[in-house]
Design an enzyme around this catalytic site. Sequence first.
Site, mmCIF file in Angstrom:
data_model
loop_
_atom_site.group_PDB
_atom_site.id
_atom_site.type_symbol
_atom_site.label_atom_id
_atom_site.label_comp_id
_atom_site.label_asym_id
_atom_site.label_seq_id
_atom_site.Cartn_x
_atom_site.Cartn_y
_atom_site.Cartn_z
ATOM 1 C CB SER A 136 -2.316 7.550 -5.878
ATOM 2 O OG SER A 136 -2.656 8.012 -6.830
ATOM 3 C CE1 TYR A 149 -1.245 2.385 -7.777
ATOM 4 C CE2 TYR A 149 -2.724 4.267 -8.078
ATOM 5 C CZ TYR A 149 -1.391 3.833 -7.576
ATOM 6 O OH TYR A 149 -0.325 4.525 -7.441
ATOM 7 C CE LYS A 153 -0.662 3.777 -4.015
ATOM 8 N NZ LYS A 153 0.629 3.847 -3.443
HETATM 9 P P1 NDP Z 1 8.252 2.652 -10.012
HETATM 10 O O1 NDP Z 1 7.206 1.618 -10.394
HETATM 11 O O2 NDP Z 1 8.944 3.543 -10.838
HETATM 12 O O3 NDP Z 1 9.118 2.216 -8.779
HETATM 13 C C1 NDP Z 1 8.473 1.513 -7.701
HETATM 14 C C2 NDP Z 1 9.625 0.978 -7.073
HETATM 15 O O4 NDP Z 1 9.148 -0.130 -5.838
HETATM 16 C C3 NDP Z 1 10.497 -0.141 -7.818
HETATM 17 O O5 NDP Z 1 11.888 0.087 -7.383
HETATM 18 C C4 NDP Z 1 10.166 -1.391 -7.586
HETATM 19 O O6 NDP Z 1 10.954 -2.440 -7.504
HETATM 20 C C5 NDP Z 1 9.568 -1.323 -5.831
HETATM 21 N N1 NDP Z 1 8.840 -2.532 -5.634
HETATM 22 C C6 NDP Z 1 7.724 -2.811 -6.365
HETATM 23 N N2 NDP Z 1 7.068 -3.678 -5.762
HETATM 24 C C7 NDP Z 1 7.922 -4.152 -5.034
HETATM 25 C C8 NDP Z 1 8.271 -5.329 -3.782
HETATM 26 N N3 NDP Z 1 6.934 -6.350 -3.885
HETATM 27 N N4 NDP Z 1 9.165 -5.336 -2.809
HETATM 28 C C9 NDP Z 1 10.150 -4.360 -2.998
HETATM 29 N N5 NDP Z 1 9.994 -3.565 -3.842
HETATM 30 C C10 NDP Z 1 8.891 -3.282 -4.687
HETATM 31 O O7 NDP Z 1 7.004 3.401 -9.218
HETATM 32 P P2 NDP Z 1 6.931 5.165 -8.728
HETATM 33 O O8 NDP Z 1 7.987 5.634 -8.472
HETATM 34 O O9 NDP Z 1 6.168 5.864 -10.040
HETATM 35 O O10 NDP Z 1 5.942 4.976 -7.572
HETATM 36 C C11 NDP Z 1 6.294 5.142 -6.331
HETATM 37 C C12 NDP Z 1 4.886 5.391 -5.385
HETATM 38 O O11 NDP Z 1 4.199 6.521 -6.069
HETATM 39 C C13 NDP Z 1 3.871 4.129 -5.519
HETATM 40 O O12 NDP Z 1 3.444 3.847 -4.105
HETATM 41 C C14 NDP Z 1 3.009 4.392 -6.514
HETATM 42 O O13 NDP Z 1 1.707 4.163 -6.109
HETATM 43 C C15 NDP Z 1 2.937 6.069 -6.324
HETATM 44 N N6 NDP Z 1 2.472 6.923 -7.208
HETATM 45 C C16 NDP Z 1 2.822 6.990 -8.232
HETATM 46 C C17 NDP Z 1 2.351 7.747 -9.275
HETATM 47 C C18 NDP Z 1 2.938 7.579 -10.860
HETATM 48 O O14 NDP Z 1 2.094 8.221 -11.844
HETATM 49 N N7 NDP Z 1 4.144 7.194 -11.077
HETATM 50 C C19 NDP Z 1 1.119 8.596 -9.287
HETATM 51 C C20 NDP Z 1 0.678 8.632 -7.719
HETATM 52 C C21 NDP Z 1 1.336 7.579 -6.795
HETATM 53 P P3 NDP Z 1 11.097 -3.508 -8.875
HETATM 54 O O15 NDP Z 1 10.923 -2.436 -10.189
HETATM 55 O O16 NDP Z 1 12.169 -4.415 -8.821
HETATM 56 O O17 NDP Z 1 9.963 -4.249 -8.806
#
Ligand code: NDP
Length: 244
Positions: A136, A149, A153
Amino acid sequence: QHLSFRGRRALVTGAGKGIGRAVAVALGRAGARVTALSRTAADLESLARECPGIETLCVDLADWEAVEAALGAAGPFELVVNNAAVAELQPFLQVTRSALQRSLDVNFGAVLHVSQIVARQMIAQGVPGAIVNVSSQASKRALRDHAVYCSTKSALDMLSKVMAMELGPHKIRVNTVNPTVVMTDMGRINWSDPQKSAAMINRIPLGKFAEVDDVVNSILFLLSDKSAMTTGSSLMIDGGFLVS
Ligand code: NDP
């Protein structure tokens, strides 16, 4: 010319929702044999309906033994996207032990663990590989309420560099993508307040948040042979936030 991953085996974590799900779909469309790992079974079921042929693994990445068992039987993979993370925003003075532990486990520990397992498999099979860790902009700038967070990261960026150094001789490349805010579920939970989001957008030279596709395209580039000489790097997808 579109990238082709025909016949390549890919693992995407956090593939149930948001960016991870879009990466899994894009890799599948580009010909990869995709294994999608996430935590909520219903998300994986709907993904499998959307992308017939996709394999799914329903595992909590914080559960070290469960990950070992699931991935031990699943590999080897040539392409890995460590995308899953949690964002539990709390003012520094209110950070809880459970939020700290969970964030360290998922955002940092699980990336190390999953990468160990898949890299050992790659090395044993003698296959070259590419790993992309989803970091991020928060790894490189202090953001209010993001103490945990930002720190996980930041640790992930450094882990990726050491992995690149140690895995390079095995022809395994390791890079990160570092997006600004994306309006996935995670983005909506943390950035829906119009005042807060306007203040962030004002600091982004391109004047907008990133789209899911912006992140997907950069991940696919770093997985592909088009970036064959790039390892240990962090690709900003931040509209210039870092230089502003
Ligand atoms: P979401 O929260 O929309 O999706 C995250 C996904 O990861 C979900 O499917 C969730 O499953 C899964 N997940 C979380 N914890 C676990 C776990 N312990 N085991 C298995 N699966 C897990 O997040 P984003 O798509 O927005 O984010 C994706 C990546 O991008 C992350 O690394 C985030 O830090 C990074 N990012 C996001 C930004 C943003 O603004 N959205 C900005 C910069 C970076 P479930 O819902 O079932 O828990």
